[in-house]
Write a protein that holds these residues in place. Structure first.
Motif, PDB file in Angstrom:
ATOM      1  N   UNK A 194     138.544  45.793  54.121  1.00  0.00           N
ATOM      2  CA  UNK A 194     138.815  44.823  52.974  1.00  0.00           C
ATOM      3  C   UNK A 194     137.780  44.858  52.067  1.00  0.00           C
ATOM      4  N   UNK A 195     136.504  44.600  52.889  1.00  0.00           N
ATOM      5  CA  UNK A 195     135.016  44.370  51.917  1.00  0.00           C
ATOM      6  C   UNK A 195     134.829  45.899  51.215  1.00  0.00           C
ATOM      7  N   UNK A 196     135.039  46.653  51.799  1.00  0.00           N
ATOM      8  CA  UNK A 196     134.833  48.107  51.182  1.00  0.00           C
ATOM      9  C   UNK A 196     135.518  48.238  49.945  1.00  0.00           C
ATOM     10  N   UNK A 197     136.984  48.029  50.166  1.00  0.00           N
ATOM     11  CA  UNK A 197     138.028  48.284  49.154  1.00  0.00           C
ATOM     12  C   UNK A 197     137.613  47.065  47.801  1.00  0.00           C
ATOM     13  N   UNK A 198     137.202  45.983  48.194  1.00  0.00           N
ATOM     14  CA  UNK A 198     137.316  44.953  47.335  1.00  0.00           C
ATOM     15  C   UNK A 198     135.747  44.769  46.884  1.00  0.00           C
ATOM     16  N   UNK A 199     134.651  44.940  47.499  1.00  0.00           N
ATOM     17  CA  UNK A 199     133.434  44.445  47.047  1.00  0.00           C
ATOM     18  C   UNK A 199     132.326  45.683  47.444  1.00  0.00           C
ATOM     19  N   UNK A 200     133.074  46.954  47.455  1.00  0.00           N
ATOM     20  CA  UNK A 200     132.070  48.200  47.538  1.00  0.00           C
ATOM     21  C   UNK A 200     131.532  48.546  48.783  1.00  0.00           C
ATOM     22  N   UNK A 201     130.777  49.665  48.953  1.00  0.00           N
ATOM     23  CA  UNK A 201     130.200  50.525  49.739  1.00  0.00           C
ATOM     24  C   UNK A 201     129.215  49.396  50.637  1.00  0.00           C
ATOM     25  N   UNK A 202     128.428  49.013  50.121  1.00  0.00           N
ATOM     26  CA  UNK A 202     127.404  47.992  50.669  1.00  0.00           C
ATOM     27  C   UNK A 202     127.995  47.015  51.545  1.00  0.00           C
TER      28      UNK A 202
END
Length: 324
Positions: free
Chosen positions: A118-126
């Motif tokens: 979820x974090x990767x898709x919504x807020x990016x790689x880092x």
């Protein structure tokens, strides 16, 4: 022979076997009222949904109820036996499939897959990568298996010989626990295991087995996997433990109420994986369960008893109903 009735569609291979033997009818819906109405007059019922006890009343043609799978909680065994109806199942055919699911969700919880994705898709790689700071290895952990039936033994094989885990187990007897696993009473298992896997049948003994007191014995970071039946867990107690952060998470495939309501508290936790009662369902397992159930149906049609007869005390009554 009257018609063969199934509560759900079957794998094409199973469907072909039964259609070659007689008139196969599939329920238009799996609710009790539909099953009672559409199943009246059936000679054999293939069971993938709970069958109401009334199904066995005034059913002179009904010979057998055959479970599409292992668990017998969908069949009212006492009602079937009183009616002189054979009850059979196909144990073990999806054990390996369920075991694979256990490790799928275990690794997803330990490596924080839901949150990372979820974090990767919504807020990016880092943001996604940062989830690894709280991820942990499976290696070196202890898995506790509750009940050593076919599923429990399949889980043990992967845990012990695939991942090299320490395995503790509780079952009806210490003798049923295989070499390489250590037998513990349920309370000791809960206090010892990092991963607790429930794979027991639903019985009077196992209903509410994981109550508040027992959940309180689990390690603070332990995770709970349920591939048995929903009522084995006290939902209110588990929800409270999750809200308080007293356990590490859970992966739940079965629930007291199914389908699970869309507003259920379980759906609000990042550390809970919810699946819709599919741990044992793949294309291959559906074929094995379907053809296994069909094979048992064919035996009954041919005047034989099922290989996996679960109410042998019914045979005398059954023979009076259907003389050879």
């Amino acid at each position: 022979m009257s018609f063969i009735f199934s509560t759900h569609p079957l794998h094409p291979a199973a469907k072909a076997m039964l259609e070659a033997a007689g008139d196969l009818r599939i329920a238009s819906a799996p609710d009790p009222e539909t099953l009672l109405r559409e199943g009246r007059g059936a000679g054999i019922v293939v069971v993938r949904a709970p069958i109401p006890p009334a199904f066995f009343e005034d059913a002179p043609a009904l010979r057998a109820a055959i479970r599409h799978g292992a668990g017998l909680d969908m069949v009212p065994l006492d009602a079937a036996t009183r009616a002189g109806v054979l009850v059979a199942n196909v144990p073990g055919v999806n054990a390996s499939t369920v075991a694979e699911h256990v490790f799928l969700v275990t690794l997803a919880l330990l490596r924080r897959f839901r949150v990372m994705d979820r974090e990767l898709r919504q807020n990016g790689w880092a943001a996604g990568r940062a989830q690894s700071d709280a991820a942990v290895d499976l290696a070196g952990r202890t898995m506790g298996i509750v009940r050593m039936g076919n599923v429990g033994k399949a889980i043990f094989q992967i845990a012990k010989f695939g991942f090299g885990l320490e395995v503790v187990a509780t079952s009806r007897s210490a003798e049923s626990v295989p070499d390489g696993a250590r037998f513990l009473a349920i309370d000791d298992l809960l206090a010892t295991a990092d991963i607790v896997v429930l794979c027991c049948p639903l019985t009077a003994e196992t209903t509410g087995l994981l109550n508040g007191g027992r959940i309180g014995r689990m390690k603070p970071g332990a995770i709970l996997i349920n591939v048995s039946r929903g009522p084995v867990i006290d939902d209110a107690a588990l929800i409270e433990a999750l809200r308080d952060g007293r356990i590490g998470g859970a992966a739940l495939d079965v629930f007291t109420t199914q389908p699970l309501p869309n507003d259920h508290p379980y759906l609000g936790f990042d550390n809970v994986i919810i699946t819709p009662h599919l741990a044992g369902l793949t294309e291959e397992s559906m074929m094995r369960m379907g053809t296994g159930a069909a094979s048992e149906a064919l035996r009954v049609i041919n005047g034989e008893l099922p290989v996996n007869l679960r109410n042998p005390e019914v045979v005398e009554h059954y023979r009076r109903r259907f003389p050879a």
